[in-house]
Design an enzyme around this catalytic site. Structure first.
Site, mmCIF file in Angstrom:
data_model
loop_
_atom_site.group_PDB
_atom_site.id
_atom_site.type_symbol
_atom_site.label_atom_id
_atom_site.label_comp_id
_atom_site.label_asym_id
_atom_site.label_seq_id
_atom_site.Cartn_x
_atom_site.Cartn_y
_atom_site.Cartn_z
ATOM 1 N N THR A 88 -8.209 9.208 1.579
ATOM 2 C CA THR A 88 -8.188 10.703 -0.446
ATOM 3 C C THR A 88 -7.500 10.189 -1.043
ATOM 4 O O THR A 88 -7.236 10.765 -2.437
ATOM 5 C CB THR A 88 -8.548 11.656 -0.004
ATOM 6 N N ASN A 138 -0.450 10.225 6.286
ATOM 7 C CA ASN A 138 -1.845 9.869 7.042
ATOM 8 C C ASN A 138 -2.357 11.537 6.959
ATOM 9 O O ASN A 138 -3.675 10.444 7.177
ATOM 10 C CB ASN A 138 -0.827 9.913 7.892
ATOM 11 N N GLU A 179 6.582 5.030 7.333
ATOM 12 C CA GLU A 179 6.318 6.050 6.695
ATOM 13 C C GLU A 179 6.781 6.562 7.377
ATOM 14 O O GLU A 179 6.658 7.877 7.992
ATOM 15 C CB GLU A 179 4.575 6.232 6.750
ATOM 16 N N THR A 223 0.522 -0.995 0.290
ATOM 17 C CA THR A 223 0.315 0.023 0.056
ATOM 18 C C THR A 223 1.170 1.441 0.339
ATOM 19 O O THR A 223 1.953 1.395 -1.089
ATOM 20 C CB THR A 223 -1.641 -0.082 1.274
ATOM 21 N N THR A 250 -1.042 -3.171 10.469
ATOM 22 C CA THR A 250 -1.185 -3.081 9.209
ATOM 23 C C THR A 250 -0.152 -3.767 8.605
ATOM 24 O O THR A 250 0.758 -3.331 7.812
ATOM 25 C CB THR A 250 -1.253 -1.732 8.170
ATOM 26 N N LYS A 300 4.133 -7.274 3.559
ATOM 27 C CA LYS A 300 3.248 -5.960 3.200
ATOM 28 C C LYS A 300 3.659 -4.835 4.944
ATOM 29 O O LYS A 300 3.108 -5.567 5.861
ATOM 30 C CB LYS A 300 2.928 -6.115 2.698
#
Length: 419
Positions: free
Chosen positions: A419, A414, A292, A171, A209, A198
């Site tokens: 969106t 984040n 991230e 992702t 996640t 992942k």
């Protein structure tokens, strides 16, 4: 590297490296037009299987389905999509997960209950099921073609298919996470282990996640696989944190189809267990490195603890501290934040005995600050990889956790993820 680690070597092929396994990834347009987003992993024969799942009370629909399908310890295929979590969408989510399993089962000619399902992506949005199912059909057709090529000895593209499967489960990941090992056995024969994972954000012990899929051609019963996987996860995926958030979709699955024709026992089985743990640790470290927005990789080593669980709690607490992570980003040798994070970990130790090190630089001793070179500390913290060590001087146990710094980019990613 100790002798056990030298027992195996790295090879190419990812999850398709073990005999009898095939994998592909395709572009189904689930969220982005040109991204690989549906992966399929398939064993030519029914495999023994084990799974470890998130401890979050809020669980995704495919996770419940996979738990049911794994009740008998058997599986033959795994279908995964990225771009949509299929979580918290009510009855539609259950139907969608089942439809994914049934579609893969129909094309692969296996029972639906032998198909495991995983999803990752945005929570609370109904998945575009038509696109997902079309992706599964495309993946199934390509995978069956790979099986035929393999039977004919024309499997040159197997590694490419496995690599695309690794791409399809990503992702916000910026790097592919895949490995394959080969282990020669003492009584003759060779077994293989492949793995992909992942994870980049929403990562925290129990788990975050993250998805992980391991395959092997070793011959082991499901109960033994479950024990090995559980212990490996405790030392790897449950020792990594990026942002303190535990997600709804996390699972790690291990399939063993026995096609290597090697019955593991004694030293060979011990080496296999260590090989599984090493692969899980490498995948977990890759997740931390790919946090991230991360600019630094953090390893926290805690030694001298009374119990293994105390060492794990402290290492995870330090890795998960937002203040420690922010200090790492700012290259600030603020050791007080490290000791404070150890103190609220819920572990037993005497703060007056603790030594704290950044790399090989002692910054606190016996619970008090010492004179140290700020220039040397800055040099250590400027590195891409930073190790923080604590010696509790309270026992013989130790543990290691992995994480990353907290950057402005994490908030940017984040702040607009949905969106």
């Amino acid at each position: 590297m100790d002798d056990a680690e030298k027992a195996w070597k790295s090879i190419e092929g990812g999850v398709a490296a073990p005999k009898g396994f095939h994998a592909v990834g395709v572009q189904a347009g689930i969220k982005y037009k040109d991204k690989y987003d549906v992966a399929l992993i398939f064993s030519q024969v029914q495999a023994q299987a084990a799974g470890v799942y998130t401890r979050n009370l809020v669980k995704a629909h495919p996770l419940y389905l996979t738990q049911r399908h794994l009740h008998d310890g058997l599986a033959q295929a795994i279908v995964i999509n990225s771009g949509n979590a299929n979580a918290c969408v009510g009855e539609f989510g259950d139907q969608a997960a089942l439809a994914m399993a049934q579609t893969a089962a129909m094309f692969l000619a296996v029972p639906p209950e032998d198909v495991l399902v995983a999803s990752t992506g945005v929570i609370g949005v109904e998945m575009p099921l038509d696109r997902v199912l079309n992706g599964i059909r495309t993946a199934s057709a390509e995978l069956l073609g790979e099986v035929v090529k393999g039977i004919r000895g024309q499997d040159e593209t197997a590694a490419d298919g496995a690599h695309r499967a690794a791409l399809a489960i990503m992702t916000t990941d910026t790097m592919v996470k895949e490995y394959a090992y080969e282990l020669p056995c003492s009584q003759g024969g060779v077994i293989h282990l492949g793995g992909i994972a992942k994870g980049s954000g929403m990562i925290h012990p129990n788990m975050g996640t993250m998805l992980g899929f391991l395959t092997t051609d070793a011959n082991l019963p499901a109960a033994e696989l479950q024990r090995i996987l559980r212990e490996a996860v405790d030392e790897s995926f449950n020792m990594v944190t990026v942002d303190g958030d535990t997600s709804t979709n996390d699972m790690v699955l291990l399939l063993a189809n026995g096609t290597a024709g090697v019955a593991l026992s004694g030293e060979d089985e011990a080496n296999f267990e260590k090989m599984v743990k090493m692969m899980c640790v490498q995948l977990a470290q890759d997740i931390a490195r790919d946090g991230e927005g991360a600019s630094k990789f953090m390893e926290v080593l805690v030694v001298g603890a009374q119990t293994k669980e105390d060492a794990r709690k402290i290492a995870r607490s330090i890795c998960g501290s937002s203040l420690v992570k922010a200090a790492l980003f700012g290259e600030d040798a603020n050791w007080g934040r490290i000791l404070t994070a150890a103190g609220y970990a819920g572990a037993e130790f005497d703060p007056a005995k603790v030594d704290v090190l950044l790399g090989d630089l002692i910054v606190a001793q016996e619970g008090k600050g010492v004179m140290f070179s700020e220039e040397k500390a800055k040099e250590i913290l400027q590195a891409k990889d930073v190790q923080i060590s604590l010696n509790l001087h309270s026992g013989e146990e130790q543990a290691t956790a992995w994480g990353c710094d907290l950057t402005h980019e994490y908030v940017t990613i984040n702040g607009s993820y949905r969106t």
